[in-house]
Design an enzyme around this catalytic site. Structure first.
Site: not given
Lengths: 421, 421
Positions: B17-18, B302, B173, B14
């Protein structure tokens, strides 16, 4: 309001350079305008190659048609695919029904011409639509990711051989831009042998860029070769099955990527518009830009064959379409006003230019300077293209991206958006 | 070179961000890093809604993974889809073969959760991938073009009813941004009756934005309603066939557009990684972030279920993933160095923010200021998101686009790139 109902209805097919200019001209007249296109945007085709090589985003070279006519309440946009013209009933046929017209202008543009080679058409990439540019981008980037995982050197080399067919401006620009993109890839594929990567430009005739002077053609070939493009002149393609590109001399080039920029023809429905078409499918117009058989059907730009006082039909470039838009507008207004002295179209050649990648271009026969090459020509190319881009906003972001690319040597558009497992 | 062969091999699944943060941390260590993702870019998910509403281009919120690691020769990117883990043999299974690891970190993120409603899944739009955002953009713009040609008022109204399900930040949003997009459309569809256009936000519970204080939730609902969003609280969706959205109370909403932002779950292959998963498919980790059954398999972000000293599992937001990346890195380096005193993860809540369209946002529990609303909150939101965007280049162009949108009231991304006739 009563008068409104009597307004002549002008129908324009195609929202390219010619069609949008026409609609802008008619927007100021006491007429109703219906602009028909199957896309809801005007595509800035000269920069398609930059989308295909991950320099620009789709949004930057595609401008929403409706945004041009926000304040023109007499211009309506109709998103549909034109399918033909019934001149007797004065209706345009589309996939969303018939549209009646008083005056019709065909400004529908051109598509890729594979000269009847269906196998080539099935396996190679065209360079005329936004989708095609994105397909090329996705595919080329994919080839690198796949080659990076491939252990068979022969298969890998086939993945890393990129062939562009056609030595016109599009082919020159595309092959030059590919070598630059690969220079950036090289910095990031630490384990890939870049001697296996090659870009070939194939041209059937002895010359590239037929529209510029011979010395500029030679210059372009020299610059391309210096950039690492294998320029193959007098080389004709006879077939392509997705794995091996077959040449007329019997040899083959193993490649998974063929980008076809070798010819254009009018969009197919033009043959169903009631007029005579040439070999390229372009509808023949008289010197007033009228289509045979009807006084009120005109054709301009890439889908029109205009040959009066010229040796060959006019080239398929934006200035022709835009100049013809003016004449077509003037003549239709004369017809509306009952005048019979229609103007004859005269093409004013504004010169030709092509860029060969970062910092290099050729410019010929322009007003300011008869010939330019190198950095100054490249600056001229950039300036002209920036000015012509629709939307001040796009001008800004494109200018920033080009500056950024020049100094940073990176390209942020290198994202693969269609995932095939 | 002999030492190189003994370097521990860290495999990260993945490039969110992580994952990217982890790879950057390990890039500085004496290890080999292999980063695996099915996409070749890091997606900035918080701005996906802006791609879906034609504010930003795809290229601006997607950063090529390899560009992060241009100078990190010990980091290799491998584009593939992870399919499971064989802990016994210490290999990651992918669609491009097996990858051996010494240490593995699962940072594969989440996907849309339709809670088993297959009919809803088949007909509504998710909001997790770049492709999905583009699908929404194309579809929404298409609905206006189709409605513009539609004469049946009932069919037209169904085309012009847009439903967003889920009152979290994404739903807030998206619904706010849709009303703004439609305000722009209104200037350009001269013949469309905009009283037929509606945006509905459906939330199953009594509240939107569960992560902020009750007064801010009320503020968000008030602002949305003022913008013209029909906010429907305590409303549960039970089915959707592509034409009629069925609610639990038996009523239906005729609509051709349902955007599903009501829940997330871990990507499916996480269940095949050898550990125990929760109801949302997230793999349960201990307080050192290790997956059950193996000392050398970690999970973060996540796709991980972390619940130690917290009432509920941690939220699926970027700060959790990035903080966990630091702990996972530290613990793996300790294991490599033979230390046993692994660190326990502690989440530091950085606060929450959501924007409700141009000039409005809510910000809660941040260090600087406990609560903000309105224009100042919106500026804070823009500032934080601009800073976090990868690539100085994207920062520039996004800042320009936002400024442009603010003052010009237009959106140039309104192009339809998938043509269905």
């Amino acid at each position: 309001m009563q008068q409104n109902q009597k307004k002549p209805r002008i129908v324009i097919v195609g929202a390219g350079f010619g069609g949008v200019k026409l609609a802008k001209l008619f927007a100021k007249e006491n007429v109703d305008v219906l602009l028909v296109d199957r896309h809801n945007f005007q595509l800035f085709q000269p920069l398609l190659y930059q989308v295909s090589t991950a320099v620009l985003s789709t949004d930057e070279i595609a401008y929403p048609v409706r945004a041009f006519f926000r304040k023109s309440r007499n211009v309506e946009f109709f998103m549909a695919k034109a399918e033909g013209v019934d001149q007797a009933r004065k209706v345009l046929l589309t996939n969303h029904g018939e549209i009646a017209y008083d005056y019709l202008i065909l400004a529908a543009g051109a598509t890729t011409n594979y000269f009847g080679m269906q196998e080539v058409e099935a396996h190679s990439y065209g360079m005329k639509t936004l989708q095609e540019a994105l397909h090329i981008r996705n595919h080329v980037l994919h080839m690198f990711e796949r080659a990076n995982k491939e252990t068979d050197p022969e298969v890998r080399r086939r993945m890393l051989t990129f062939v562009v067919v056609g030595g016109g401006p599009t082919g020159i620009e595309e092959s030059g831009a590919l070598t630059e993109l690969f220079g950036i890839q090289q910095k990031e594929f630490h384990n890939l042998d870049f001697s296996e990567v090659s870009v070939k430009l194939i041209e059937a005739t002895a010359n590239v860029l037929p529209m510029v002077a011979p010395n500029l053609r030679e210059h372009a070939v020299k610059v391309l070769r210096k950039k690492g493009v294998d320029v193959m002149l007098n080389t004709q393609v006879v077939g392509y099955d997705g794995n091996d590109l077959k040449l007329k001399d019997g040899t083959t080039i193993p490649t998974q990527t063929v980008i076809w920029a070798a010819g254009v023809k009018a969009v197919p429905f033009i043959k169903d518009c009631g007029g005579e078409v040439d070999r390229g499918g372009r509808i023949i117009v008289n010197e007033k830009l009228q289509v045979e058989g009807s006084d009120c059907v005109f054709a301009i730009g890439d889908c029109a064959h205009y040959q009066h006082g010229t040796e060959r039909p006019l080239p398929t470039v934006a200035p022709v379409a835009m100049q013809q838009a003016q004449t077509a507008h003037d003549n239709i207004m004369k017809l509306i006003q009952g005048q019979q002295d229609l103007a004859t179209f005269h093409y004013k050649d504004l010169g030709a230019m092509a860029t060969i990648g970062r910092g290099e271009a050729v410019v010929d026969k322009t007003k300011i300077n008869p010939q330019m090459t190198g950095f100054i020509a490249w600056c001229a190319w950039m300036f002209v293209h920036l000015l012509r881009l629709a939307g001040a906003h796009a001008n800004f972001t494109v200018a920033i991206k080009w500056t950024w690319n020049l100094f940073s040597g990176t390209r942020l558009g290198r994202i693969i958006t269609n995932i095939k497992d």
